[in-house]
Design a protein around this motif. Structure first.
Motif, PDB file in Angstrom:
ATOM      1  N   LEU A  73       0.827  -1.214   0.000  1.00  0.00           N
ATOM      2  CA  LEU A  73       0.000   0.000   0.000  1.00  0.00           C
ATOM      3  C   LEU A  73       0.856   1.257   0.000  1.00  0.00           C
ATOM      4  O   LEU A  73       0.557   2.243  -0.676  1.00  0.00           O
ATOM      5  CB  LEU A  73      -0.928  -0.012   1.215  1.00  0.00           C
ATOM      6  N   SER A  74       1.949   1.236   0.771  1.00  0.00           N
ATOM      7  CA  SER A  74       2.837   2.397   0.816  1.00  0.00           C
ATOM      8  C   SER A  74       3.479   2.650  -0.536  1.00  0.00           C
ATOM      9  O   SER A  74       3.585   3.802  -0.996  1.00  0.00           O
ATOM     10  CB  SER A  74       3.910   2.192   1.878  1.00  0.00           C
ATOM     11  N   ALA A  75       3.904   1.570  -1.209  1.00  0.00           N
ATOM     12  CA  ALA A  75       4.509   1.729  -2.529  1.00  0.00           C
ATOM     13  C   ALA A  75       3.501   2.291  -3.526  1.00  0.00           C
ATOM     14  O   ALA A  75       3.824   3.167  -4.344  1.00  0.00           O
ATOM     15  CB  ALA A  75       5.056   0.385  -3.019  1.00  0.00           C
ATOM     16  N   ALA A  76       2.243   1.799  -3.454  1.00  0.00           N
ATOM     17  CA  ALA A  76       1.208   2.314  -4.357  1.00  0.00           C
ATOM     18  C   ALA A  76       0.930   3.789  -4.092  1.00  0.00           C
ATOM     19  O   ALA A  76       0.756   4.587  -5.019  1.00  0.00           O
ATOM     20  CB  ALA A  76      -0.069   1.490  -4.202  1.00  0.00           C
ATOM     21  N   GLU A  77       0.889   4.176  -2.808  1.00  0.00           N
ATOM     22  CA  GLU A  77       0.643   5.579  -2.463  1.00  0.00           C
ATOM     23  C   GLU A  77       1.770   6.470  -2.958  1.00  0.00           C
ATOM     24  O   GLU A  77       1.549   7.561  -3.496  1.00  0.00           O
ATOM     25  CB  GLU A  77       0.481   5.709  -0.948  1.00  0.00           C
ATOM     26  N   THR A  78       3.013   6.012  -2.790  1.00  0.00           N
ATOM     27  CA  THR A  78       4.159   6.794  -3.257  1.00  0.00           C
ATOM     28  C   THR A  78       4.120   6.983  -4.770  1.00  0.00           C
ATOM     29  O   THR A  78       4.362   8.080  -5.284  1.00  0.00           O
ATOM     30  CB  THR A  78       5.460   6.097  -2.849  1.00  0.00           C
ATOM     31  N   ALA A  79       3.772   5.911  -5.479  1.00  0.00           N
ATOM     32  CA  ALA A  79       3.695   6.016  -6.940  1.00  0.00           C
ATOM     33  C   ALA A  79       2.599   6.988  -7.361  1.00  0.00           C
ATOM     34  O   ALA A  79       2.772   7.798  -8.286  1.00  0.00           O
ATOM     35  CB  ALA A  79       3.444   4.633  -7.544  1.00  0.00           C
ATOM     36  N   ALA A  80       1.445   6.928  -6.652  1.00  0.00           N
ATOM     37  CA  ALA A  80       0.346   7.836  -6.991  1.00  0.00           C
ATOM     38  C   ALA A  80       0.733   9.287  -6.730  1.00  0.00           C
ATOM     39  O   ALA A  80       0.430  10.186  -7.525  1.00  0.00           O
ATOM     40  CB  ALA A  80      -0.897   7.460  -6.188  1.00  0.00           C
ATOM     41  N   ARG A  81       1.402   9.534  -5.599  1.00  0.00           N
ATOM     42  CA  ARG A  81       1.841  10.907  -5.296  1.00  0.00           C
ATOM     43  C   ARG A  81       2.827  11.412  -6.352  1.00  0.00           C
ATOM     44  O   ARG A  81       2.771  12.573  -6.768  1.00  0.00           O
ATOM     45  CB  ARG A  81       2.481  10.956  -3.912  1.00  0.00           C
ATOM     46  N   ARG A  82       3.740  10.531  -6.770  1.00  0.00           N
ATOM     47  CA  ARG A  82       4.723  10.937  -7.772  1.00  0.00           C
ATOM     48  C   ARG A  82       4.040  11.300  -9.091  1.00  0.00           C
ATOM     49  O   ARG A  82       4.356  12.308  -9.712  1.00  0.00           O
ATOM     50  CB  ARG A  82       5.722   9.800  -7.977  1.00  0.00           C
ATOM     51  N   GLU A  83       3.072  10.482  -9.487  1.00  0.00           N
ATOM     52  CA  GLU A  83       2.340  10.795 -10.711  1.00  0.00           C
ATOM     53  C   GLU A  83       1.572  12.112 -10.581  1.00  0.00           C
ATOM     54  O   GLU A  83       1.489  12.899 -11.530  1.00  0.00           O
ATOM     55  CB  GLU A  83       1.378   9.649 -11.039  1.00  0.00           C
ATOM     56  N   ALA A  84       1.010  12.349  -9.376  1.00  0.00           N
ATOM     57  CA  ALA A  84       0.273  13.598  -9.168  1.00  0.00           C
ATOM     58  C   ALA A  84       1.193  14.809  -9.268  1.00  0.00           C
ATOM     59  O   ALA A  84       0.849  15.831  -9.863  1.00  0.00           O
ATOM     60  CB  ALA A  84      -0.423  13.569  -7.799  1.00  0.00           C
ATOM     61  N   THR A 136       2.011  15.473 -12.847  1.00  0.00           N
ATOM     62  CA  THR A 136       0.863  16.088 -13.528  1.00  0.00           C
ATOM     63  C   THR A 136       0.722  17.555 -13.170  1.00  0.00           C
ATOM     64  O   THR A 136       0.480  18.405 -14.033  1.00  0.00           O
ATOM     65  CB  THR A 136      -0.424  15.336 -13.158  1.00  0.00           C
ATOM     66  N   VAL A 137       0.878  17.877 -11.879  1.00  0.00           N
ATOM     67  CA  VAL A 137       0.771  19.279 -11.437  1.00  0.00           C
ATOM     68  C   VAL A 137       1.854  20.138 -12.082  1.00  0.00           C
ATOM     69  O   VAL A 137       1.596  21.262 -12.531  1.00  0.00           O
ATOM     70  CB  VAL A 137       0.853  19.346  -9.902  1.00  0.00           C
ATOM     71  N   ARG A 138       3.064  19.624 -12.154  1.00  0.00           N
ATOM     72  CA  ARG A 138       4.147  20.392 -12.785  1.00  0.00           C
ATOM     73  C   ARG A 138       3.871  20.634 -14.270  1.00  0.00           C
ATOM     74  O   ARG A 138       4.154  21.720 -14.788  1.00  0.00           O
ATOM     75  CB  ARG A 138       5.468  19.642 -12.608  1.00  0.00           C
ATOM     76  N   GLU A 139       3.306  19.644 -14.923  1.00  0.00           N
ATOM     77  CA  GLU A 139       2.983  19.814 -16.338  1.00  0.00           C
ATOM     78  C   GLU A 139       1.898  20.880 -16.511  1.00  0.00           C
ATOM     79  O   GLU A 139       1.973  21.716 -17.428  1.00  0.00           O
ATOM     80  CB  GLU A 139       2.512  18.479 -16.918  1.00  0.00           C
ATOM     81  N   ILE A 140       0.904  20.847 -15.619  1.00  0.00           N
ATOM     82  CA  ILE A 140      -0.155  21.864 -15.692  1.00  0.00           C
ATOM     83  C   ILE A 140       0.418  23.253 -15.429  1.00  0.00           C
ATOM     84  O   ILE A 140       0.067  24.230 -16.106  1.00  0.00           O
ATOM     85  CB  ILE A 140      -1.269  21.525 -14.680  1.00  0.00           C
ATOM     86  N   GLU A 141       1.301  23.380 -14.425  1.00  0.00           N
ATOM     87  CA  GLU A 141       1.914  24.675 -14.142  1.00  0.00           C
ATOM     88  C   GLU A 141       2.752  25.164 -15.326  1.00  0.00           C
ATOM     89  O   GLU A 141       2.732  26.352 -15.655  1.00  0.00           O
ATOM     90  CB  GLU A 141       2.778  24.564 -12.885  1.00  0.00           C
TER      91      GLU A 141
END
Length: 441
Positions: A81-92, A95-100
């Motif tokens: 679960l921790s690995a999945a959460e870390t991967a999701a945060r990294r993708e987020a 995405t935020v940097r691309e939007i900025e």
């Protein structure tokens, strides 16, 4: 006789044989059922034994996996679960940097367009501010319901909203006339709801108009939030956003004030970037420099000083407050950002086609008419109507009697004659209305 006895004996022997055959058949069927039941019991026991063996093997396999991994099942689950959460945060974050990045590119392109417009002094498209709103009806029969019996509904609508409702021969169209665009918008929403609902009566008009005022308030908040986004200004107190949004219905010399503030913020940011000044500060100050125009008319001082005090009250920095109070020169500018706020205001308001003196003078004249009437004791509501040719004054019936109402009308007419120069005549109508309401149960 011997033949009959022989027949009876044969029948008895035949019956005994049939009886023995039936009993033998029943014994065989019972034996078969017992055999099947025994087989089912045996197979069930075998299945339970195999399930127990599989459970033992599964436990042994799990223990072996835990031994090899050095983790329990709960710890392994937590790590997954921790690995999945870390991967999701990294993708987020990606995405935020691309939007900025995309937003910065769009902002730079928009800034270049604003620079070109400011340099060439080309007027941008402006919303035409009028005093008339055309409202289309679903059918012509609704005009009679809007007018009501002996004009009762239309009189109630004008008294509650302070807006003239014009019904002429134009098919399926009525017109709302009022110099105050906020009041006119609330009246339009009220009429729209009444027409959709179908119940048009004086009591219903008051209820719907109260709801429409709340809807206009929500639209003002939304307009303020859109202005923050358009001007690229960060977070702001909600009360400031709401007051800023009210300027979408205001004009200054015919120019929409909210559009003027957004335009000033953009032009000021361009100049600040060229001079190396604080771009964010200039954006914020230029966006708020005319916020005093949304404050009530009874606030003392000019709109620059009143707006500065209002911004200070809601937590704006001293630099922003100083730029607001100095944008008309009433206070000497002490910072580069304050000077740039003055320049941005001048660029937006001074370009060709931005402002019209006649519209501003017209609005001020009608606003002054309402102020004169509202100053009388016992007055609750004042509406300047028909382009200033009529003023309707609502008074408290328990505070003002019939004689006092005549005195108020005479005093208002006298002050208008002395203080204002108006084309033609202005009729002053004082309305003293008493209502008795009971509820039937």
């Amino acid at each position: 006789m011997w033949i009959a006895m022989g027949c009876v004996g044969a029948l008895l022997l035949l019956g005994w044989a049939v009886f023995r055959w039936v009993r033998a058949t029943e014994r065989r069927a019972a034996g078969a059922v017992e055999f099947v039941e025994a087989e089912v019991t045996r197979r069930r026991a075998e299945l339970e034994r195999r399930e127990a063996a599989v459970a033992v093997l599964e436990d042994e396999r799990l223990r072996e996996l835990e031994r090899l991994a050095g983790l329990t099942a709960g710890q392994a689950r937590a790590q997954v679960l921790s690995a999945a959460e870390t991967a999701a945060r990294r993708e987020a974050v990606v995405t935020v940097r691309e939007i900025e990045r995309q937003a910065r590119q769009d902002g730079e392109a928009r800034a270049r367009e604003i620079v070109a417009s400011a340099v060439q002094r080309m007027a941008s498209e402006q919303t035409a501010e009028t005093v008339l709103t055309v409202f289309r009806l679903p059918n012509e029969e609704l005009k009679g319901r809007i007018i009501g019996k002996e004009g009762r509904n239309i009189r109630a609508f004008e008294a509650v909203t302070g807006v003239n409702l014009l019904v002429d021969e134009t098919p399926e169209v009525v017109q709302l006339s009022c110099f105050d665009p906020v009041r006119r918008e609330a009246a339009r929403l009220t009429l729209e709801t009444l027409v959709a609902d179908g119940r048009i009566q004086p009591a219903r008009i008051e209820t719907v108009h109260a709801h429409s005022l709340g809807e206009v308030e929500r639209l003002c908040v939304r307009a303020g939030e859109d202005a923050l986004i358009a001007a690229q200004v960060g977070e702001m107190e909600r009360e400031l956003v709401r007051t800023l949004g009210q300027l979408r219905y205001r004009t200054s010399y015919g120019q929409n004030v909210l559009a003027h503030l957004v335009e000033s913020a953009r032009v000021g940011a361009l100049m600040a970037a060229e001079l190396g000044a604080d771009v964010a500060l200039v954006r914020r100050a230029a966006l708020l420099h005319d916020i005093g125009k949304a404050l009530p008319s009874d606030v003392a001082g000019s709109h620059a000083l009143a707006g500065a005090e209002y911004a200070r009250r809601w937590g704006e920095s001293a630099e922003v407050v100083h730029a607001i109070e100095a944008h008309h020169g009433e206070v000497d500018p002490q910072t580069v950002e304050a000077v740039l706020t003055q320049a941005a205001d001048a660029c937006s308001g001074g370009r060709p086609g931005a402002r019209k003196e006649s519209a501003e003078s017209y609005v001020r004249r009608l606003a002054r008419l309402e102020e004169i009437a509202a100053a009388q004791p016992g007055v609750t509501k004042v509406f300047a109507m028909q382009a200033g040719r009529e003023i309707r004054v609502m008074v408290q019936p328990d505070q003002v009697d019939d004689i006092a109402a005549q005195v108020i009308a005479r005093e208002i007419a006298k002050r208008i004659t002395e203080e204002l120069t108006l084309p033609g005549q202005t009729r002053v109508t004082v309305i003293r209305e008493t209502r008795a309401v009971e509820v039937a149960r």
